[in-house]
Write a protein that holds these residues in place. Structure first.
Motif, PDB file in Angstrom:
ATOM      1  N   SER A  88      40.714  24.656  35.413  1.00  0.00           N
ATOM      2  CA  SER A  88      42.032  24.899  35.997  1.00  0.00           C
ATOM      3  C   SER A  88      41.947  25.877  37.166  1.00  0.00           C
ATOM      4  O   SER A  88      42.632  25.691  38.185  1.00  0.00           O
ATOM      5  CB  SER A  88      42.997  25.414  34.928  1.00  0.00           C
ATOM      6  OG  SER A  88      42.593  26.672  34.433  1.00  0.00           O
ATOM      7  N   ALA A  92      42.706  25.091  41.124  1.00  0.00           N
ATOM      8  CA  ALA A  92      43.658  25.867  41.913  1.00  0.00           C
ATOM      9  C   ALA A  92      43.018  26.352  43.212  1.00  0.00           C
ATOM     10  O   ALA A  92      43.649  26.319  44.281  1.00  0.00           O
ATOM     11  CB  ALA A  92      44.170  27.050  41.100  1.00  0.00           C
ATOM     12  N   THR A 196      55.447  24.465  36.816  1.00  0.00           N
ATOM     13  CA  THR A 196      54.499  25.514  36.450  1.00  0.00           C
ATOM     14  C   THR A 196      53.168  25.369  37.193  1.00  0.00           C
ATOM     15  O   THR A 196      52.470  26.356  37.422  1.00  0.00           O
ATOM     16  CB  THR A 196      54.240  25.505  34.942  1.00  0.00           C
ATOM     17  OG1 THR A 196      54.016  24.157  34.511  1.00  0.00           O
ATOM     18  CG2 THR A 196      55.418  26.077  34.186  1.00  0.00           C
ATOM     19  N   GLY A 197      52.803  24.145  37.573  1.00  0.00           N
ATOM     20  CA  GLY A 197      51.557  23.966  38.316  1.00  0.00           C
ATOM     21  C   GLY A 197      51.583  24.637  39.673  1.00  0.00           C
ATOM     22  O   GLY A 197      50.544  25.072  40.184  1.00  0.00           O
ATOM     23  N   GLU A 200      50.848  28.205  38.903  1.00  0.00           N
ATOM     24  CA  GLU A 200      49.423  28.355  38.579  1.00  0.00           C
ATOM     25  C   GLU A 200      48.603  28.355  39.862  1.00  0.00           C
ATOM     26  O   GLU A 200      47.619  29.097  39.983  1.00  0.00           O
ATOM     27  CB  GLU A 200      48.968  27.227  37.648  1.00  0.00           C
ATOM     28  CG  GLU A 200      47.553  27.408  37.124  1.00  0.00           C
ATOM     29  CD  GLU A 200      47.191  26.382  36.073  1.00  0.00           C
ATOM     30  OE1 GLU A 200      46.310  26.659  35.252  1.00  0.00           O
ATOM     31  OE2 GLU A 200      47.777  25.286  36.082  1.00  0.00           O
ATOM     32  N   HIS A 201      48.980  27.540  40.832  1.00  0.00           N
ATOM     33  CA  HIS A 201      48.326  27.526  42.143  1.00  0.00           C
ATOM     34  C   HIS A 201      48.387  28.916  42.782  1.00  0.00           C
ATOM     35  O   HIS A 201      47.445  29.351  43.445  1.00  0.00           O
ATOM     36  CB  HIS A 201      49.029  26.494  43.026  1.00  0.00           C
ATOM     37  CG  HIS A 201      48.493  26.391  44.416  1.00  0.00           C
ATOM     38  ND1 HIS A 201      47.685  25.357  44.832  1.00  0.00           N
ATOM     39  CD2 HIS A 201      48.665  27.184  45.497  1.00  0.00           C
ATOM     40  CE1 HIS A 201      47.377  25.522  46.106  1.00  0.00           C
ATOM     41  NE2 HIS A 201      47.973  26.621  46.531  1.00  0.00           N
ATOM     42  N   ILE A 203      48.429  31.646  41.131  1.00  0.00           N
ATOM     43  CA  ILE A 203      47.869  32.577  40.137  1.00  0.00           C
ATOM     44  C   ILE A 203      48.994  33.468  39.619  1.00  0.00           C
ATOM     45  O   ILE A 203      48.993  34.703  39.749  1.00  0.00           O
ATOM     46  CB  ILE A 203      46.695  33.429  40.704  1.00  0.00           C
ATOM     47  CG1 ILE A 203      45.777  32.590  41.586  1.00  0.00           C
ATOM     48  CG2 ILE A 203      45.915  34.068  39.554  1.00  0.00           C
ATOM     49  CD1 ILE A 203      45.040  31.493  40.878  1.00  0.00           C
ATOM     50  N   GLN A 207      52.418  29.098  33.080  1.00  0.00           N
ATOM     51  CA  GLN A 207      51.446  28.121  32.612  1.00  0.00           C
ATOM     52  C   GLN A 207      50.160  28.800  32.150  1.00  0.00           C
ATOM     53  O   GLN A 207      49.551  28.395  31.171  1.00  0.00           O
ATOM     54  CB  GLN A 207      51.133  27.128  33.746  1.00  0.00           C
ATOM     55  CG  GLN A 207      50.137  26.039  33.395  1.00  0.00           C
ATOM     56  CD  GLN A 207      50.745  24.937  32.544  1.00  0.00           C
ATOM     57  OE1 GLN A 207      51.908  25.004  32.168  1.00  0.00           O
ATOM     58  NE2 GLN A 207      49.955  23.939  32.224  1.00  0.00           N
ATOM     59  N   VAL A 208      49.763  29.837  32.828  1.00  0.00           N
ATOM     60  CA  VAL A 208      48.513  30.528  32.505  1.00  0.00           C
ATOM     61  C   VAL A 208      48.668  31.308  31.208  1.00  0.00           C
ATOM     62  O   VAL A 208      47.811  31.257  30.319  1.00  0.00           O
ATOM     63  CB  VAL A 208      48.111  31.467  33.659  1.00  0.00           C
ATOM     64  CG1 VAL A 208      46.745  32.081  33.408  1.00  0.00           C
ATOM     65  CG2 VAL A 208      48.113  30.719  34.992  1.00  0.00           C
TER      66      VAL A 208
END
Length: 406
Positions: A88, A92, A196-197, A200-201, A203, A207-208
Motif C-alpha cells: 500500500s 501510494a 479514503t484512498g 492514504e495517498h 499519508i 484508511q491507514v
C-alpha cells in the motif's frame, strides 16, 4: 459467547502459507521482501514508475516517517501484514510520482474549479455507505467508485483501465482471507465508495489507522495541521474529474468518517459544502465500528487485542464527535442537516425526500425508482445478517460508551 473470529480460523491454509511461506521466499531470493525502509521504498517507486519527481514536500514525508516507524514498532505485523503494508505504501509513492508527472504535462488540472460538494459526515458504521449509494443514483452528482479510490491516479492513454482489474483482484483476495470484511462492508469495484484512498495517498488518517495498531501515527493525525493533506486530496479530485471528463460545475458527493475530524480543513479547500450528518445509537455504532476494525487488523497481525481496539476506537469516535460539534457551531446552519440511522431504517424514502428539499433539488419518480432498485439489489446480493458484534467483545459497556459520547 464471543462474536470475534480467531485469526487462524479465517482461512487456515492461506494463513499458514502466508506467514510461514513468505519469509522463506524472501530469504531464498525468490520474492522481494516486504521492506519498510523509506529509502528503498523510494527507489522501488521510482523504478516501478520510471519517474523521479515526488513533488513538493508539504509535510507528507514527515507523516511517512511517523507511519513507517509505527508500523515497525507498534503494529505487530505478521508476514502477510508486512506485505500488505509494503504494497500500500509503495503504491501510494508510485501514484504520487505518476500524479506529479500528469500535473506537469497538464497544468490546467490544478486550476480546475471545484463546485460546492455534498459531504456525508458520519462515524464509521453510522449508515453513510447506504446513504452515499442512494444519492449516487443521481447523475447530477459526481462520486468515487471503489476502483478509483483504491487507485486515484488514472492511466491516460491506456485503452483499458487497469485499476478495475486491480480492485476486483484485491476484493477477491480479501474475501478469501477474511469473509468478515465483505460481510461488514459489502462493495464492488464499480460501487460508490468513500474517498479514503485519496487520504492514504496523502499519508493521512482513516484508511491507514483502521487496519493496523499504530497509535503514534493516529495521534499525529489528530494533532497536526490537516490542510496540506486536504490540498493533495482536492487536487486528486480535480485530476479524477479531468480524466473522466466531468463538468467542473458537477458537485462531488463525498463521505468518510475521517471528515468529522477534519471539517475546517475540508471546507477550506471545498467552500460552500452542504453537510449531511449521520448518527446512530451509540452502543451499536461503537460495537459495529470496533468489529470492522477487528476484521481488518486480525488479517495483518497475530497479536490483535480486542480491548485495545475498544479503547482506541471509543476515543476516536468521541474525538470526532466533539470536533464535529465544535465545527457545526461555527458553520452556516443553512448548510447542514441531520439524518438518523434508525430513521433511514424506518422510512428511507421519507428521509431522502427531506434531504432533497435541503439540497434544493427535485426528486423525480425515475430517480426514486433507481434508488428502489439499489435497495433491492443490496438486500439480494449482500444483506447484513452475517455481521454480528458485541460491545463486551471489546471490553466496553453501554455506560462507558454513553459517558464518552455524552
Amino acid at each position: 459467547m464471543s462474536t470475534l473470529p480467531a485469526a487462524k480460523a479465517i482461512h487456515p491454509k492461506l494463513y499458514r502459507l502466508a506467514n510461514a511461506g513468505l519469509p522463506k521466499l524472501w530469504s531464498a531470493g525468490l520474492s522481494p521482501p516486504a521492506d519498510l525502509d523509506k529509502d528503498r521504498l523510494f527507489k522501488q517507486a521510482r523504478r516501478a514508475s520510471k519517474l523521479d519527481d515526488f513533488g513538493p514536500d508539504d509535510g507528507w514525508q514527515d507523516r511517512l516517517d511517523i507511519l513507517l516507524h509505527a508500523l515497525k514498532t507498534e503494529a505487530g505485523l505478521n508476514a502477510l501484514g508486512m506485505t500488505i503494508a509494503h504494497g500500500s505504501i509503495l503504491k501510494a509513492l508510485t501514484d504520487r510520482l505518476r500524479a506529479q508527472h500528469i500535473y506537469a504535462q497538464h497544468p490546467d488540472i490544478r486550476a480546475r474549479a471545484l463546485a460546492a460538494p455534498v459531504i456525508i459526515c458520519g462515524q464509521m458504521r453510522s449508515g453513510t455507505t447506504r446513504l452515499q449509494r442512494l444519492l449516487a443514483c443521481d447523475d447530477r452528482f459526481a462520486h468515487m467508485r471503489l476502483f478509483e479510490t483504491l487507485s486515484p491516479v488514472p492511466h491516460p492513454g491506456k485503452r483499458r483501465d487497469p485499476r478495475v482489474g486491480f480492485a476486483q483482484r484485491g476484493l477477491k483476495f480479501m474475501e478469501w482471507v477474511n469473509p468478515g470484511i465483505s460481510i461488514a462492508h459489502p462493495t464492488g469495484a464499480m460501487e460508490a465508495d468513500e474517498e479514503t484512498g485519496l487520504l492514504e495517498h496523502a499519508i493521512w488518517g482513516a484508511q491507514v489507522e483502521a487496519q493496523r495498531r499504530i497509535p503514534a501515527f493516529a495521534r499525529h493525525c489528530e494533532t497536526a495541521d490537516p490542510l496540506p493533506a486536504y490540498r493533495t486530496f482536492s487536487d486528486l479530485l480535480r485530476l479524477i474529474s479531468w480524466f473522466r471528463g466531468d463538468a467542473p460545475v458537477m458537485p462531488w458527493l463525498l463521505k468518510s468518517p475521517q471528515y468529522l475530524q477534519d471539517l475546517p480543513a475540508l471546507t477550506t479547500v471545498m467552500p460552500g459544502a452542504k453537510l449531511i450528518f449521520m448518527d446512530r445509537a451509540p452502543e451499536n455504532l461503537v460495537a459495529s465500528g470496533c468489529s470492522m476494525v477487528w476484521n481488518h487488523m486480525v488479517v495483518q497481525s497475530d497479536a490483535v487485542d480486542p480491548h485495545w481496539i475498544g479503547r482506541e476506537w471509543l476515543h476516536k469516535t468521541a474525538l470526532r464527535a466533539a470536533r464535529a460539534r465544535a465545527f457545526r457551531a461555527t458553520y452556516d446552519p443553512d448548510l447542514h442537516i441531520d439524518v438518523r440511522f434508525e430513521d433511514m431504517n424506518t422510512d428511507w424514502r421519507k428521509e431522502i425526500t427531506r434531504l432533497y428539499a435541503f439540497l434544493g433539488l427535485d426528486l423525480p419518480l425515475q430517480l426514486l425508482a433507481k434508488m428502489d432498485a439499489y435497495i433491492a439489489r443490496a438486500a439480494r446480493d449482500h444483506g447484513f445478517a452475517g455481521h454480528r458484534y458485541k460491545l463486551s467483545d471489546f471490553g466496553l459497556t453501554p455506560a462507558a460508551v454513553k459517558a464518552a459520547l455524552a
